[in-house]
Design a protein around this motif. Structure first.
Motif, PDB file in Angstrom:
ATOM      1  N   UNK A 304      94.741  15.586  72.362  1.00 27.66           N
ATOM      2  CA  UNK A 304      95.982  15.474  71.604  1.00 27.66           C
ATOM      3  C   UNK A 304      96.145  16.657  70.663  1.00 27.66           C
ATOM      4  N   UNK A 305      95.104  16.995  69.933  1.00 32.41           N
ATOM      5  CA  UNK A 305      95.197  18.122  69.004  1.00 32.41           C
ATOM      6  C   UNK A 305      95.472  19.425  69.752  1.00 32.41           C
ATOM      7  N   UNK A 306      94.796  19.623  70.863  1.00 34.41           N
ATOM      8  CA  UNK A 306      95.004  20.847  71.629  1.00 34.41           C
ATOM      9  C   UNK A 306      96.408  20.968  72.172  1.00 34.41           C
ATOM     10  N   UNK A 307      96.977  19.846  72.636  1.00 36.33           N
ATOM     11  CA  UNK A 307      98.330  19.876  73.181  1.00 36.33           C
ATOM     12  C   UNK A 307      99.356  20.077  72.075  1.00 36.33           C
ATOM     13  N   UNK A 308      99.199  19.390  70.941  1.00 34.28           N
ATOM     14  CA  UNK A 308     100.141  19.564  69.831  1.00 34.28           C
ATOM     15  C   UNK A 308     100.193  21.022  69.387  1.00 34.28           C
ATOM     16  N   UNK A 309      99.045  21.636  69.225  1.00 29.29           N
ATOM     17  CA  UNK A 309      99.018  23.032  68.785  1.00 29.29           C
ATOM     18  C   UNK A 309      99.636  23.958  69.822  1.00 29.29           C
ATOM     19  N   UNK A 310      99.338  23.705  71.094  1.00 25.65           N
ATOM     20  CA  UNK A 310      99.795  24.616  72.140  1.00 25.65           C
ATOM     21  C   UNK A 310     101.257  24.395  72.506  1.00 25.65           C
ATOM     22  N   UNK A 311     101.738  23.173  72.405  1.00 29.38           N
ATOM     23  CA  UNK A 311     103.128  22.901  72.775  1.00 29.38           C
ATOM     24  C   UNK A 311     104.099  23.233  71.658  1.00 29.38           C
ATOM     25  N   UNK A 312     103.670  23.027  70.406  1.00 25.09           N
ATOM     26  CA  UNK A 312     104.627  23.096  69.308  1.00 25.09           C
ATOM     27  C   UNK A 312     104.358  24.213  68.298  1.00 25.09           C
ATOM     28  N   UNK A 313     103.219  24.895  68.412  1.00 21.50           N
ATOM     29  CA  UNK A 313     102.996  26.052  67.560  1.00 21.50           C
ATOM     30  C   UNK A 313     104.090  27.081  67.761  1.00 21.50           C
ATOM     31  N   UNK A 314     104.624  27.621  66.649  1.00 21.33           N
ATOM     32  CA  UNK A 314     105.759  28.537  66.677  1.00 21.33           C
ATOM     33  C   UNK A 314     106.908  27.981  67.520  1.00 21.33           C
ATOM     34  N   UNK A 315     107.076  26.666  67.416  1.00 23.02           N
ATOM     35  CA  UNK A 315     108.181  25.971  68.097  1.00 23.02           C
ATOM     36  C   UNK A 315     108.241  26.256  69.601  1.00 23.02           C
ATOM     37  N   UNK A 466      90.295  25.648  91.418  1.00 25.00           N
ATOM     38  CA  UNK A 466      91.548  25.397  92.126  1.00 25.00           C
ATOM     39  C   UNK A 466      92.799  25.850  91.384  1.00 25.00           C
ATOM     40  N   UNK A 467      92.733  26.012  90.079  1.00 15.29           N
ATOM     41  CA  UNK A 467      93.950  26.299  89.320  1.00 15.29           C
ATOM     42  C   UNK A 467      94.402  27.729  89.567  1.00 15.29           C
ATOM     43  N   UNK A 468      95.701  27.907  89.743  1.00 12.00           N
ATOM     44  CA  UNK A 468      96.258  29.224  90.096  1.00 12.00           C
ATOM     45  C   UNK A 468      96.954  29.850  88.888  1.00 12.00           C
ATOM     46  N   UNK A 469      96.181  30.038  87.848  1.00 13.23           N
ATOM     47  CA  UNK A 469      96.678  30.635  86.604  1.00 13.23           C
ATOM     48  C   UNK A 469      95.662  31.661  86.118  1.00 13.23           C
ATOM     49  N   UNK A 470      96.153  32.656  85.386  1.00 12.06           N
ATOM     50  CA  UNK A 470      95.291  33.759  84.992  1.00 12.06           C
ATOM     51  C   UNK A 470      94.438  33.517  83.759  1.00 12.06           C
ATOM     52  N   UNK A 471      94.868  32.609  82.878  1.00 10.85           N
ATOM     53  CA  UNK A 471      94.152  32.340  81.634  1.00 10.85           C
ATOM     54  C   UNK A 471      93.908  30.838  81.573  1.00 10.85           C
ATOM     55  N   UNK A 472      92.649  30.423  81.632  1.00 10.47           N
ATOM     56  CA  UNK A 472      92.352  29.005  81.793  1.00 10.47           C
ATOM     57  C   UNK A 472      91.354  28.532  80.745  1.00 10.47           C
ATOM     58  N   UNK A 473      91.525  27.277  80.321  1.00 14.60           N
ATOM     59  CA  UNK A 473      90.717  26.720  79.231  1.00 14.60           C
ATOM     60  C   UNK A 473      90.278  25.301  79.579  1.00 14.60           C
ATOM     61  N   UNK A 474      89.094  24.944  79.111  1.00 12.10           N
ATOM     62  CA  UNK A 474      88.618  23.564  79.210  1.00 12.10           C
ATOM     63  C   UNK A 474      88.242  23.071  77.817  1.00 12.10           C
ATOM     64  N   UNK A 475      88.845  21.948  77.426  1.00 15.01           N
ATOM     65  CA  UNK A 475      88.510  21.271  76.163  1.00 15.01           C
ATOM     66  C   UNK A 475      88.748  22.137  74.942  1.00 15.01           C
ATOM     67  N   UNK A 476      89.832  22.881  74.948  1.00 11.15           N
ATOM     68  CA  UNK A 476      90.106  23.798  73.837  1.00 11.15           C
ATOM     69  C   UNK A 476      90.987  23.090  72.798  1.00 11.15           C
ATOM     70  N   UNK A 477      90.331  22.528  71.834  1.00 11.70           N
ATOM     71  CA  UNK A 477      91.002  21.767  70.792  1.00 11.70           C
ATOM     72  C   UNK A 477      91.892  22.648  69.922  1.00 11.70           C
ATOM     73  N   UNK A 478      91.513  23.921  69.778  1.00 10.75           N
ATOM     74  CA  UNK A 478      92.289  24.835  68.950  1.00 10.75           C
ATOM     75  C   UNK A 478      93.585  25.304  69.577  1.00 10.75           C
ATOM     76  N   UNK A 479      93.847  24.907  70.798  1.00  8.38           N
ATOM     77  CA  UNK A 479      95.070  25.299  71.517  1.00  8.38           C
ATOM     78  C   UNK A 479      94.819  25.153  72.997  1.00  8.38           C
ATOM     79  N   UNK A 480      95.411  24.141  73.609  1.00 11.02           N
ATOM     80  CA  UNK A 480      95.091  23.810  74.996  1.00 11.02           C
ATOM     81  C   UNK A 480      95.365  24.954  75.954  1.00 11.02           C
ATOM     82  N   UNK A 481      96.423  25.733  75.676  1.00 13.21           N
ATOM     83  CA  UNK A 481      96.779  26.856  76.551  1.00 13.21           C
ATOM     84  C   UNK A 481      97.107  28.125  75.767  1.00 13.21           C
TER      85      UNK A 481
END
Length: 529
Positions: A304-315, A466-481
């Motif tokens: 939850x913390x990781x998604x909130x920061x990554x989805x809504x940081x800087x709007x 399997x993920x087709x993205x260039x920058x990938x994270x696991x369990x990153x509470x400080x920002x999911x993406x």
């Protein structure tokens, strides 16, 4: 060089030492606002016949500055200055160029709080995001200087072909680069692209977005103060279409570095390829539609913390922002309840204030995008869990404020699931198996950032495979993406998110700005008597 602790996107909230210095800078920055700024061509102030104004997104009555409406003649003059300055700058020893760029970084670092206050006024970032951005700009330049030094200026001895032969590989600059920077990281991304081009011996024509040009002007000033010759860096403002049309057809532009939308990036790629006499490089960092996967084995607090920061940081105005979240069915309700609670607790307001979490979107056009997305959700049977409103009363009346929004119930092929919005808007969906989640996560033209939350090592390994993205994270509470940092995470997109496969802030990025030359010298071998 500073020895202070880095101020990164993932650790800044815990640093209480920043506040007094930032608030003093906010008080001081007033004298910098509202000025008229010229173009800089070969070091000379140049004034156009017309100017445009930049106002603050959190209060449109605050004038950030007036900037010149540079025309085609100004762009051509800047290119000519870059061409004239190329021989001198590229001929400097690589160690000299790295020293100059490090001095440039130090100049930025010395005024990081003042620059952070400017970023707040110019694009609406709160103090945490603004300070981290300035720190990132500094670290990008320093990191590229370090990479260039570590690789010996990309001069590599090769095996001799015959007795008396001296062979080497040398990576040499292309020439004059047009560097086009965006509003959402007006200092860091300008510094990253321009710094990489300059340290490798190219010259730069810097063109920031008209929405946020002031930070790029400060970068230009730091370059000159740090020892970059006036012929090596030019500063141009004005209409993007005029600049774009001029550079794609100009024979003395040797490369284009661009960060921005997919539409503009693809136009630059196509136009530059078809209007130049031969292929030339285009470095395009474009948008994305970034997914997060939350499995039954996740620590939901972290997720939850990781998604909130990554989805809504800087709007949500980051190309790395989380915009899609796939949650395994058994934990969907608990996750959604926790996510909704944390989202509703976010403070929306004046980004100069310490308590502010959510700052405004950048302009009226972004407001329109947000409101159209909300209307589409309502029309097409989706559910708005929280948010969905523009805020235009009281302290919000003179800014571009909206509520962070969580949506569910949209079909998987809905346009909002596919299109990058660049506003605080995240879509939730459920899945049964990890294979299903990965398939949906990859079902996009984009491929910049992606994350997973799971305490199961097998699931994490499957995700990375399997993920087709260039920058990938696991369990990153400080920002999911979000929150990649120079030297820690190379930041480059796959598919429609990027054109080179070599990420910003990574060990291979400088190779985008150079081309290889094989040099062979035959020395006379003395004959035996």
């Amino acid at each position: 060089m500073t020895t202070e602790k880095k101020l990164t996107y993932v650790d800044l909230l815990a640093d209480e030492t920043i506040h007094d210095a930032y608030e003093r800078a906010v008080d001081r920055i007033g004298s910098e606002l509202g000025r008229s700024h010229p173009l800089y061509i070969n070091g000379a102030e140049t004034w156009a016949d017309a100017a445009f104004t930049v106002t603050s997104p959190f209060d449109t009555e605050i004038l950030v500055g007036r900037f010149q409406q540079g025309g085609g003649d100004h762009v051509r003059a800047a290119i000519a200055a870059g061409r004239a300055g190329l021989e001198d700058w590229s001929a400097k020893a690589w160690r000299e160029r790295t020293a100059v760029l490090r001095e440039t970084a130090d100049r930025l670092d010395d005024q990081k709080f003042l620059l952070s206050a400017l970023v707040t006024y110019e694009c609406g970032k709160n103090r945490y995001e603004a300070l981290a951005e300035v720190s990132e700009a500094v670290d990008l330049i320093r990191y590229y200087a370090d990479v260039y030094e570590k690789n010996g200026g990309y001069i590599v001895p090769m095996s001799p072909e015959s007795p008396g032969a001296e062979c080497r590989s040398v990576m040499r600059p292309y020439g004059v680069w047009a560097v086009i920077s965006p509003f959402n990281f007006p200092l860091a991304l300008a510094a990253g692209m321009a710094g990489a081009a300059l340290v490798t011996g190219n010259t730069v024509v810097l063109k920031p977005t008209s929405t946020a040009p002031c930070s790029a002007l400060k970068l230009y000033e730091a370059c000159i103060a740090g020892g970059v010759p006036p012929g090596a860096v030019q500063f141009i403002t004005g209409p993007g279409n005029v600049f774009g049309e001029t550079i794609v057809s100009h024979p003395d532009i040797d490369g284009i570095a661009f960060t921005g939308s997919r539409d503009v990036g693809m136009w630059l790629e196509h136009s530059f390829t078809t209007r130049q006499p031969y292929p030339k490089p285009v470095i395009s960092e474009m948008g994305s539609k970034n997914p997060v996967i939350v499995t039954v084995h996740a620590d939901l607090g972290k997720a939850v913390e990781g998604v909130v920061k990554a989805a809504f940081g800087f709007s949500g105005q980051k190309c790395s922002a989380t915009s899609r979240v796939y949650v395994q069915e058994p934990v969907m309700k608990e996750f959604m309840d926790k996510l909704t609670g944390q989202t509703r607790a976010l403070v929306i307001g004046d980004p100069r204030k310490k308590a502010t979490d959510i700052s405004p979107v950048i302009e009226e056009k972004a407001l329109q995008t947000y409101e159209e997305a909300i209307d589409q959700v309502k029309q097409d049977g989706g559910t708005i869990i929280t948010g969905g409103r523009r805020l235009s009363y009281g302290d919000y009346a003179r800014g571009y404020f909206v509520e962070p929004t969580i949506v569910t119930g949209l079909r998987r092929d809905h346009p909002l699931v596919k299109k990058e919005l660049f506003v605080p808007f995240v879509i939730l969906d459920t899945f049964t198996t990890l294979d299903e989640a990965l398939r949906e996560a990859n079902a996009t033209d984009y491929g910049l950032t992606a994350g997973i939350f799971s305490e199961d090592e097998g699931e994490i390994a499957q995700f990375f495979s399997a993920i087709q993205f260039g920058v990938t994270y696991a369990n990153r509470q400080g920002g999911a993406t979000t929150g990649a940092w120079p030297g820690s995470q190379s930041f480059g997109g796959w598919k429609a998110s990027g054109s080179t496969g070599r990420g910003v802030g990574g060990p291979y990025y400088l190779l985008n700005y150079v081309r290889e030359q094989a040099q062979t010298r035959i020395h006379t071998v003395p004959r035996k008597p």
